[in-house]
Design a protein around this motif. Structure first.
Motif, PDB file in Angstrom:
ATOM      1  N   LYS A 140       1.066  -0.502   0.011  1.00  0.00           N
ATOM      2  CA  LYS A 140       0.065  -0.154  -0.048  1.00  0.00           C
ATOM      3  C   LYS A 140       0.456   1.233   0.323  1.00  0.00           C
ATOM      4  O   LYS A 140       0.031   2.202   0.005  1.00  0.00           O
ATOM      5  CB  LYS A 140      -0.705  -0.112   1.241  1.00  0.00           C
ATOM      6  CG  LYS A 140      -2.278  -0.819   1.337  1.00  0.00           C
ATOM      7  CD  LYS A 140      -2.803  -1.429   2.573  1.00  0.00           C
ATOM      8  CE  LYS A 140      -4.447  -1.981   2.535  1.00  0.00           C
ATOM      9  NZ  LYS A 140      -3.594  -3.002   2.329  1.00  0.00           N
ATOM     10  N   SER A 141       2.569   1.256   0.064  1.00  0.00           N
ATOM     11  CA  SER A 141       2.604   2.037  -0.310  1.00  0.00           C
ATOM     12  C   SER A 141       2.953   3.167  -1.514  1.00  0.00           C
ATOM     13  O   SER A 141       2.874   2.332  -2.428  1.00  0.00           O
ATOM     14  CB  SER A 141       4.768   2.078   0.357  1.00  0.00           C
ATOM     15  OG  SER A 141       4.538   1.130  -0.413  1.00  0.00           O
ATOM     16  N   GLU A 142       3.505   4.679  -1.480  1.00  0.00           N
ATOM     17  CA  GLU A 142       3.445   5.092  -2.461  1.00  0.00           C
ATOM     18  C   GLU A 142       4.400   4.322  -3.453  1.00  0.00           C
ATOM     19  O   GLU A 142       4.312   4.593  -5.106  1.00  0.00           O
ATOM     20  CB  GLU A 142       3.730   6.945  -2.592  1.00  0.00           C
ATOM     21  CG  GLU A 142       2.975   7.506  -1.269  1.00  0.00           C
ATOM     22  CD  GLU A 142       1.440   7.453  -2.283  1.00  0.00           C
ATOM     23  OE1 GLU A 142       1.523   7.741  -3.694  1.00  0.00           O
ATOM     24  OE2 GLU A 142       0.541   7.679  -1.753  1.00  0.00           O
ATOM     25  N   TYR A 143       5.688   3.743  -2.935  1.00  0.00           N
ATOM     26  CA  TYR A 143       6.601   3.163  -3.904  1.00  0.00           C
ATOM     27  C   TYR A 143       5.963   2.029  -4.610  1.00  0.00           C
ATOM     28  O   TYR A 143       5.666   1.631  -5.754  1.00  0.00           O
ATOM     29  CB  TYR A 143       7.684   2.612  -3.599  1.00  0.00           C
ATOM     30  CG  TYR A 143       8.589   1.735  -4.504  1.00  0.00           C
ATOM     31  CD1 TYR A 143       9.554   2.573  -5.220  1.00  0.00           C
ATOM     32  CD2 TYR A 143       8.515   0.835  -3.435  1.00  0.00           C
ATOM     33  CE1 TYR A 143      10.435   1.247  -4.988  1.00  0.00           C
ATOM     34  CE2 TYR A 143       9.300  -0.553  -4.169  1.00  0.00           C
ATOM     35  CZ  TYR A 143      10.035  -0.016  -5.608  1.00  0.00           C
ATOM     36  OH  TYR A 143      10.977  -0.665  -6.341  1.00  0.00           O
ATOM     37  N   ASP A 144       5.142   1.179  -3.734  1.00  0.00           N
ATOM     38  CA  ASP A 144       4.551   0.212  -4.043  1.00  0.00           C
ATOM     39  C   ASP A 144       3.346   0.639  -5.507  1.00  0.00           C
ATOM     40  O   ASP A 144       3.040  -0.120  -6.238  1.00  0.00           O
ATOM     41  CB  ASP A 144       3.593  -0.817  -3.403  1.00  0.00           C
ATOM     42  CG  ASP A 144       4.910  -1.426  -2.545  1.00  0.00           C
ATOM     43  OD1 ASP A 144       5.484  -2.311  -3.011  1.00  0.00           O
ATOM     44  OD2 ASP A 144       4.893  -1.284  -0.745  1.00  0.00           O
ATOM     45  N   LYS A 145       2.492   1.682  -4.976  1.00  0.00           N
ATOM     46  CA  LYS A 145       1.881   1.582  -6.062  1.00  0.00           C
ATOM     47  C   LYS A 145       2.158   2.530  -7.266  1.00  0.00           C
ATOM     48  O   LYS A 145       1.809   1.943  -8.390  1.00  0.00           O
ATOM     49  CB  LYS A 145       0.701   2.989  -5.697  1.00  0.00           C
ATOM     50  CG  LYS A 145       0.208   2.562  -4.051  1.00  0.00           C
ATOM     51  CD  LYS A 145      -1.076   4.085  -3.806  1.00  0.00           C
ATOM     52  CE  LYS A 145      -1.818   3.732  -2.595  1.00  0.00           C
ATOM     53  NZ  LYS A 145      -2.323   4.287  -1.687  1.00  0.00           N
TER      54      LYS A 145
END
Length: 441
Positions: A140-145
């Motif tokens: 759910k992190s911004e990096y993952d998104k």
């Protein structure tokens, strides 16, 4: 392999081939049922949409007690990992195949079979394949998104480039510079080319992919147009956390080049369709069986529709060539097609029914099953009977309340209206009726 295993595999192949599933096809060479080839057409509304993904399945003598060995063939020569669970080397990681340790109860059992394997593989081709990698389900992190978005973008590009464009270019002999190997010039003394699997590499899905490409042509162009807005031409693919050396998807976005290649393929397929007429004349001159078959079916169908009180259809041959049929369909009363007159051309291959006919509406009709340039999406119940093709053509255009199936929608603009709001549907019906009225002008 025991007789029981062979009987089981043969039955499973036959059951899949008889179904109306538009996303899965299977084949084996001659009687070698131990070695099966399967094609999965990428699910709509995913980055795999309308891609052609081929797999090899090798069944051992222990089947169905033991799962077959499954390998992905569509990997760009081992250079393209299309999914966290479908490796560039061809390995398919699924618990039911014993290639991945899943939850208890997910392992292989003899109750499963060929169809369940293919459905499981198809389920990997989801709208967000990034989540198939263990440990990334709850990312759910911004990096993952951002990674998810980047991963979807490059799969969409490579689905078009590798699974669709490269495959069709190989089928059609299209060279890297866009030129096409000229077809053999035919003369009255020429032999008709017959696709003999004993002489050519085994390509059981050649005709299916060609027909679907023609049907989905507008969708491919629409996908390219949308994607060109979101990425820069020449932009490098992003590396995913789970990708390693030799098991990744590397490259850059070249949508303008893909668009050019898609259009070249379409031109080559149109030229191939027109060549069938010339080959057909030679087949008639040589009195080949396929020419007699089509001529006999033509005569029987003409007589059949003369006695048909529910459908008005005139049928003729272009230049007395049984490989090019001209259908004139009169819209049935009390339907949206009432009062219309539609000219339809059906092109038959000298290799019919191994190669299926290509049907073009010469009269414009605004319809979700007819592309902007007249290609009809239809599926006959019997591929070897021309009458079944004609019945399927009528059924496709007359069906008033069809179930939603994006695999049958070849006119994106009409489809959006047909399955849109109540006002959209009214707009669709107005445009349909307007095209019906103009058909008589």
């Amino acid at each position: 392999m025991s007789n029981q295993s062979i009987i089981r595999i043969t039955r499973e192949l036959s059951e899949i081939q008889k179904t109306s599933d538009l996303s899965i096809a299977v084949a084996c060479q001659d009687v070698d049922v131990r070695n099966v080839r399967a094609l999965i057409i990428g699910p709509p509304e995913t980055p795999y949409e309308f891609g052609f993904f081929e797999f090899s399945l090798k069944f051992g003598k222990e089947y169905p007690g033991k799962a077959p060995l499954v390998l992905a063939i569509t990997t760009n020569g081992g250079r393209c990992r299309f999914n966290p669970n479908i490796y560039a080397g061809g390995k398919v990681c699924l618990s039911i195949l014993g290639t991945w340790s899943g939850e208890r109860g997910e392992e292989w059992s003899s109750a499963q079979g060929l169809e369940s394997i293919l459905i499981s593989i198809q389920s990997l081709m989801s709208a967000n394949p990034y989540e198939n990698e263990p440990g990334f389900e709850d990312a759910k992190s911004e990096y993952d998104k951002k990674s998810m978005k980047d991963y979807i973008a490059k799969i969409r590009h490579e689905t078009l480039r590798v699974s669709v464009i490269q495959r069709l270019e190989e089928y059609l002999g299209i060279m890297p510079d866009g030129t096409i190997d000229p077809p053999v010039q035919l003369s009255p003394d020429s032999e008709i080319e017959v696709l003999d699997e004993a002489q050519l590499s085994f390509e059981p899905f050649r005709d299916l992919c060609k027909r679907r490409f023609i049907m989905y042509y507008d969708s491919y162009l629409q996908t390219i147009a949308k994607a060109k807005i979101s990425v820069s031409e020449g932009q490098q693919f992003a590396k995913m956390p789970f990708e390693g050396t030799g098991n990744s998807m590397d490259g850059k976005f070249l949508y303008s080049e893909l668009e050019r290649r898609v259009k070249v393929i379409r031109t080559a397929l149109d030229e191939e369709t027109h060549r069938w007429a010339t080959e057909g004349i030679l087949a008639v001159q040589k009195e080949l069986g396929v020419a007699h078959l089509l001529q006999r079916q033509y005569e029987q169908i003409v007589e059949s529709y003369k006695r048909n009180d529910t459908v008005t259809m005139d049928i003729g041959l272009i230049d007395n060539n049984p490989f090019v049929w001209q259908l004139t369909y009169f819209g049935r009363p009390m339907t949206n097609l009432d009062g219309g007159l539609f000219r339809i051309k059906a092109h038959f291959s000298p290799r019919f029914p191994d190669e299926q006919p290509r049907v073009i509406f010469e009269t414009h009709l605004f319809h979700h099953r007819i592309s902007k340039d007249g290609v009809l999406c239809y599926f006959p119940h019997r591929q070897d009977e021309v009458k079944s093709h004609i019945e399927a053509i009528i059924e496709a255009i007359e069906e008033d309340s069809p179930p939603y199936d994006p695999r049958t929608l070849v006119n994106p603009e009409a489809s959006k209206l047909f399955w849109g709001s109540a006002e959209d549907k009214k707009n669709y019906n107005r445009r349909l009726r307007r095209s019906v009225q103009r058909s008589m002008e």
